[in-house]
Design a protein around this motif. Structure first.
Motif, PDB file in Angstrom:
ATOM      1  N   ARG A 175      20.561  40.382 -71.489  1.00 19.39           N
ATOM      2  CA  ARG A 175      20.279  40.071 -72.885  1.00 19.39           C
ATOM      3  C   ARG A 175      21.044  41.007 -73.827  1.00 19.39           C
ATOM      4  O   ARG A 175      21.557  40.583 -74.852  1.00 19.39           O
ATOM      5  N   GLU A 176      21.104  42.278 -73.466  1.00 23.35           N
ATOM      6  CA  GLU A 176      21.823  43.239 -74.292  1.00 23.35           C
ATOM      7  C   GLU A 176      23.313  42.904 -74.337  1.00 23.35           C
ATOM      8  O   GLU A 176      23.958  43.015 -75.396  1.00 23.35           O
ATOM      9  N   GLN A 177      23.859  42.483 -73.197  1.00 28.63           N
ATOM     10  CA  GLN A 177      25.272  42.082 -73.165  1.00 28.63           C
ATOM     11  C   GLN A 177      25.508  40.866 -74.056  1.00 28.63           C
ATOM     12  O   GLN A 177      26.488  40.807 -74.807  1.00 28.63           O
ATOM     13  N   ARG A 178      24.604  39.892 -73.979  1.00 25.80           N
ATOM     14  CA  ARG A 178      24.739  38.707 -74.822  1.00 25.80           C
ATOM     15  C   ARG A 178      24.566  39.077 -76.296  1.00 25.80           C
ATOM     16  O   ARG A 178      25.256  38.533 -77.175  1.00 25.80           O
ATOM     17  N   ARG A 179      23.657  40.012 -76.575  1.00 23.76           N
ATOM     18  CA  ARG A 179      23.438  40.436 -77.952  1.00 23.76           C
ATOM     19  C   ARG A 179      24.694  41.104 -78.527  1.00 23.76           C
ATOM     20  O   ARG A 179      25.061  40.869 -79.679  1.00 23.76           O
ATOM     21  N   ARG A 180      25.347  41.934 -77.702  1.00 21.75           N
ATOM     22  CA  ARG A 180      26.593  42.574 -78.160  1.00 21.75           C
ATOM     23  C   ARG A 180      27.686  41.539 -78.398  1.00 21.75           C
ATOM     24  O   ARG A 180      28.450  41.633 -79.359  1.00 21.75           O
ATOM     25  N   GLN A 181      27.753  40.548 -77.504  1.00 20.61           N
ATOM     26  CA  GLN A 181      28.759  39.495 -77.662  1.00 20.61           C
ATOM     27  C   GLN A 181      28.498  38.699 -78.933  1.00 20.61           C
ATOM     28  O   GLN A 181      29.441  38.386 -79.683  1.00 20.61           O
ATOM     29  N   ASP A 182      27.230  38.365 -79.193  1.00 16.26           N
ATOM     30  CA  ASP A 182      26.887  37.642 -80.415  1.00 16.26           C
ATOM     31  C   ASP A 182      27.238  38.467 -81.648  1.00 16.26           C
ATOM     32  O   ASP A 182      27.733  37.936 -82.647  1.00 16.26           O
ATOM     33  N   PHE A 183      26.967  39.755 -81.562  1.00 15.75           N
ATOM     34  CA  PHE A 183      27.236  40.615 -82.714  1.00 15.75           C
ATOM     35  C   PHE A 183      28.735  40.738 -82.970  1.00 15.75           C
ATOM     36  O   PHE A 183      29.170  40.776 -84.122  1.00 15.75           O
ATOM     37  N   ARG A 184      29.526  40.796 -81.890  1.00 16.04           N
ATOM     38  CA  ARG A 184      30.987  40.847 -82.072  1.00 16.04           C
ATOM     39  C   ARG A 184      31.482  39.588 -82.786  1.00 16.04           C
ATOM     40  O   ARG A 184      32.303  39.661 -83.705  1.00 16.04           O
ATOM     41  N   GLY A 185      30.987  38.428 -82.319  1.00 17.43           N
ATOM     42  CA  GLY A 185      31.378  37.178 -82.983  1.00 17.43           C
ATOM     43  C   GLY A 185      30.965  37.161 -84.434  1.00 17.43           C
ATOM     44  O   GLY A 185      31.725  36.723 -85.314  1.00 17.43           O
ATOM     45  N   LEU A 186      29.732  37.651 -84.702  1.00 19.34           N
ATOM     46  CA  LEU A 186      29.237  37.694 -86.078  1.00 19.34           C
ATOM     47  C   LEU A 186      30.070  38.655 -86.923  1.00 19.34           C
ATOM     48  O   LEU A 186      30.409  38.357 -88.079  1.00 19.34           O
ATOM     49  N   ALA A 187      30.426  39.808 -86.361  1.00 15.93           N
ATOM     50  CA  ALA A 187      31.215  40.797 -87.102  1.00 15.93           C
ATOM     51  C   ALA A 187      32.604  40.272 -87.433  1.00 15.93           C
ATOM     52  O   ALA A 187      33.092  40.436 -88.565  1.00 15.93           O
ATOM     53  N   ILE A 188      33.237  39.632 -86.445  1.00 11.74           N
ATOM     54  CA  ILE A 188      34.582  39.081 -86.687  1.00 11.74           C
ATOM     55  C   ILE A 188      34.522  37.997 -87.763  1.00 11.74           C
ATOM     56  O   ILE A 188      35.368  37.942 -88.668  1.00 11.74           O
ATOM     57  N   ALA A 189      33.507  37.123 -87.672  1.00  7.70           N
ATOM     58  CA  ALA A 189      33.363  36.079 -88.686  1.00  7.70           C
ATOM     59  C   ALA A 189      33.098  36.683 -90.056  1.00  7.70           C
ATOM     60  O   ALA A 189      33.638  36.212 -91.079  1.00  7.70           O
TER      61      ALA A 189
END
Length: 806
Positions: A175-189
């Motif tokens: 879950r933490e890995q997925r959360r970091r991935q989601d946050f990276r996508g959100l940050a780039i957007a």
């Protein structure tokens, strides 16, 4: 050397020469490959069948040993077939029927759930497969004589997903890995949107403010470069979900989102290359950012709903102190423990397995299991549960259950079942969203055609606005977000929802029916009076009675054993059971009888004054005379009277259906203030009475705890099972009360009504928003950037409204 060896034909799998006349083949990477023997053929086919065909593409050299002929990945899957490995995550239901708790990685949408469940349920030997979208946990039941767990895991891998045994720690890591991935996508957007919006200010200013054509073209190219990372990386989950929806012939809400993004981007790129016209890079990056932000919050809300179940798993320590044959403590890992081992649990330590206290006295914290904040006293003979924390003194515990055989694991299975079952309102929302999306796509074509005929230059802009503004995200989130928040809230109070429909059915309850013994009462009769005769002392007769009753399994026997510690009881000799009457045996060289009057009928029994209705009298006698009388009475649970008053204030009818005697039921009903009661009912009689209520149009909630309550619990529209009741009752109940506080029944009904109210509010808002926004967008009154903000704000309102339930 054979002819085949001379021309260099070698086995595709092992590399050895293919013998002359060998006719072994295997289809690998789309071609028919030669094999040297049946063994290589079998292994190669197994590799292909298990979805590991890439092994042949990525290997850098041929295997040198026999062990290397089988890929390491395939051997690792086969390890999961070992009983010792399965002990920690597989529940043995009966015979060859097993159930495993797994984590699935790669789940991105409901289509992923549908694909995995459908594929697994088609496998021969798989009884059922259910996947929880919130936690990505799968419950798979299979017949081990027909299919192995390694084969099931391999089938999941063939679909492009990865499954492994559930571990609370590993689940948190995933879950933490997925959360970091989601946050990276959100940050780039977010970064893309911020930069593009700054550039867009110049476009909004236009030539009137001095923007020259060359500068405008340069800014278009600059915006394109900044938009590409958001379009490719951040928006990739939308494309994946949309593609899966199309492949599975299910029109999900990601389809119009992806169409809008791709259409807007292609149109903007075309304008950029042409050097004139309007670009929508600001709208696209803003839409991606708002969508990802909304989904990030929605995922956070869903994860909160499953935290309670995973917190239960985290309670179990990875190590435990086991006493060996010489009573010497040894620290061992959890998987090394077996039923029958003796654990030493020191103050402050969590208990590693379910068991029985065999030595020591202490207070144990069971708050996260039962919702009760006060520690529970534990004496020798008391049951303790895995994950509870010892407070005061060391305890020695004989293990009776480990891993999937513990109460905690059973609670987790019930939670998984509830979260995997969609409530009716959620299913309706899904169907409405699917049909709405289909209608939207048709409307987009019609609106686009109309504007192409009316004003071609505005067609692209309006189609983009319609696609974005009308995406049914809020509608799809309306029910799941509310039910997830309510479930999380109730679990924290010790109320466990085990069926998906429970909350919305609670909202419609008009009649609550209680069992008596073990439900309205504690179900554990206590000795309220000890009356010795003929010079005997009270302590002496209690000791004799407990010495006899320790050999009995009758519910009343526990009442005597609780009064006399094990060390003070004598060893009974020649104990005999007299069904329906009592037991007899020798204590200290003399034969005694304990039971009712029919056990020793030749004696004269004295009158016992002051016995209240609902109490029982147990007689202790020897061959010559009555030695003592014990008055036992069941006690009412705390909060019963308050609960009944609260239910009545909500215009809910209250009844008792009990198998106990009429005098006892009438006594407790009068104390609780319940006017409608029936006594001496068999399980069939209870179910008949329940059907009569339902035929009158009543929506009945049944509350019970025993085996005899299982049919009526299953027959009610919604049912509560006491957590202290039997396993069958808990399995039949839609809701399990883990604690002893009956007032949680009223709170659950209140929460159910509030939840349905929140869902209706969310539905109303989502439908009104889409009904208003679509005509305005179709009329060209809403710009694409306004559509992006409106759709995202609509979804955010739904989520925040649902979080009021927490």
């Amino acid at each position: 050397m054979t002819n085949l060896q001379a021309i260099g034909v070698s086995c595709y799998h092992c590399g050895l020469p293919v013998p002359s006349g060998s006719e072994f083949y295997a289809a690998i990477l789309g071609q028919r490959r030669r094999m040297c023997c049946h063994g290589c053929q079998a292994v190669a086919e197994s590799i292909v069948d298990n979805g590991l065909e890439d092994y042949y593409q990525h290997r850098t050299e041929l295997p040198q040993t026999a062990e290397e002929l089988v890929p390491e990945e395939l051997r690792q899957l086969e390890l999961y077939d070992h009983p010792e490995v399965q002990k920690s995550f597989v529940h043995d239901e009966s015979g060859d029927l097993l159930e495993a708790s797994l984590i699935l990685e790669g789940i991105t949408c409901a289509a992923c759930i549908w694909l995995n469940e459908r594929h697994l349920q088609q496998l021969n030997g798989v009884v059922s497969a259910s996947i929880n979208y919130s936690s990505h946990r799968a419950r798979v039941r299979w017949d081990d004589s027909k299919i192995r767990l390694s084969q099931i895991l391999a089938e999941i891998r063939r679909l492009g997903y990865h499954a492994h045994p559930f571990s609370a720690q590993q689940q948190e890591a995933v879950r933490e890995q997925r959360r970091r991935q989601d946050f990276r996508g959100l940050a780039i957007a977010g970064l893309s949107a911020a930069q593009v919006m700054m550039v867009a200010v110049a476009f909004y200013a236009g030539p009137e403010q001095g923007l020259e054509p060359a500068t405008e073209q340069l800014l278009r190219w600059f915006s394109l470069v900044i938009t590409v990372p958001a379009m490719i990386y951040s928006a990739w989950p939308f494309y994946q979900a949309a593609w899966r929806s199309i492949v599975n012939r299910r029109v999900g809400m990601d389809v119009p989102i992806s169409l809008g993004l791709i259409t807007g981007f292609i149109g903007s790129v075309w304008v950029t290359f042409q050097g004139q016209g309007t670009v929508y890079y600001d709208t696209l990056t803003m839409l991606i950012f708002f969508l990802l932000a909304t989904r990030y919050l929605e995922r956070h809300a869903r994860e909160k709903s499953v935290e309670a179940a995973e917190n239960l798993h985290r309670l179990i320590p990875p190590m435990a102190t086991r006493l060996d044959a010489n009573q010497q403590p040894q620290i061992v890992p959890l998987h090394a423990l077996q039923a029958g081992d003796t654990l030493l649990v020191k103050p402050g330590e969590a208990i590693a397995g379910d068991g029985v206290v065999i030595q020591g006295q202490s207070q144990v914290d069971e708050a996260l299991l039962t919702g009760e904040s006060r520690p529970v006293a534990k004496l020798p003979g008391a049951y303790v549960y895995a994950g509870s924390v010892n407070y005061e003194s060391p305890l020695q515990v004989r293990v009776t259950g480990l891993g999937e055989q513990t109460v905690i694991a059973g609670i987790a299975r019930l939670l998984d079942r509830a979260q995997a079952e969609k409530p009716r309102l959620a299913r309706i929302a899904d169907h409405v969203a699917m049909y709405f999306t289909s209608i939207l796509l048709v409307a987009v074509v019609l609106i686009g055609a109309a504007w192409w005929w009316i004003a071609p230059e505005r067609c692209f802009e309006i189609v983009l606005s319609v696609l974005v503004v009308s995406c049914p995200c809020a509608l799809s989130l309306a029910a799941p977000a509310a039910f997830a928040a309510a479930g999380s809230h109730l679990v924290g109070r010790g109320v466990l929802l085990t069926r998906g429909h429970a909350l919305e059915t609670l909202a419609r309850v008009t009649h609550v029916v209680f069992d008596k013994t073990g439900t309205l009462t504690m179900g554990r009769p206590r000795i309220t009076a000890t009356i010795p005769y003929h010079g005997y002392q009270a302590g002496t007769v209690l000791r004799i009675a407990a010495s006899l009753e320790q050999a009995s399994e009758h519910p009343l026997a526990r009442s005597f054993m609780d009064m006399v510690p094990a060390g003070e009881r004598a060893g009974g000799v020649d104990i005999r059971n007299h069904p329906g009457k009592g037991i007899s045996g020798e204590v200290d060289g003399e034969r005694y009888f304990i039971g009712n009057m029919a056990l020793n009928p030749q004696l004269a029994y004295p009158e016992v004054a002051g016995v209240e209705p609902g109490s029982s009298v147990v007689w202790l006698s020897n061959a010559q005379q009555v030695v003592a009388a014990f008055v036992l009475a069941d006690t009412m649970r705390p909060g019963v009277i308050e609960l009944i008053d609260q239910l009545k204030s909500r215009n809910i009818t209250v009844s008792i259906l009990s198998g106990d005697t009429a005098s006892s039921v009438q006594h407790f009903a009068s104390i609780a203030g319940i006017g409608d009661w029936r006594a001496a009912l068999t399980p069939e009689g209870k179910l008949t009475a329940l059907r009569e209520m339902q035929q009158r149009g009543e929506v009945v909630a049944m509350v019970g705890d025993g085996i005899n309550d299982a049919p009526v619990l299953a027959g009610a529209q919604v049912s509560f099972a006491m957590g202290s009741g039997t396993q069958m009752a808990r399995a039949s109940g839609d809701i399990v009360l883990l604690g002893e506080n009956l007032l949680e029944i009223d709170h659950a009904i209140t929460t159910g009504r509030f939840t349905v109210s929140i869902v209706r509010q969310n539905f109303t808002w989502a439908l009104v928003y889409n009904a208003l926004a679509l005509p305005f967008a179709a009329a060209g009154l809403i710009a694409p950037w306004m559509a992006a903000i409106g759709m995202s704000v609509s979804s955010l309102i739904v989520i925040l409204n649902a979080l009021r339930l927490r």
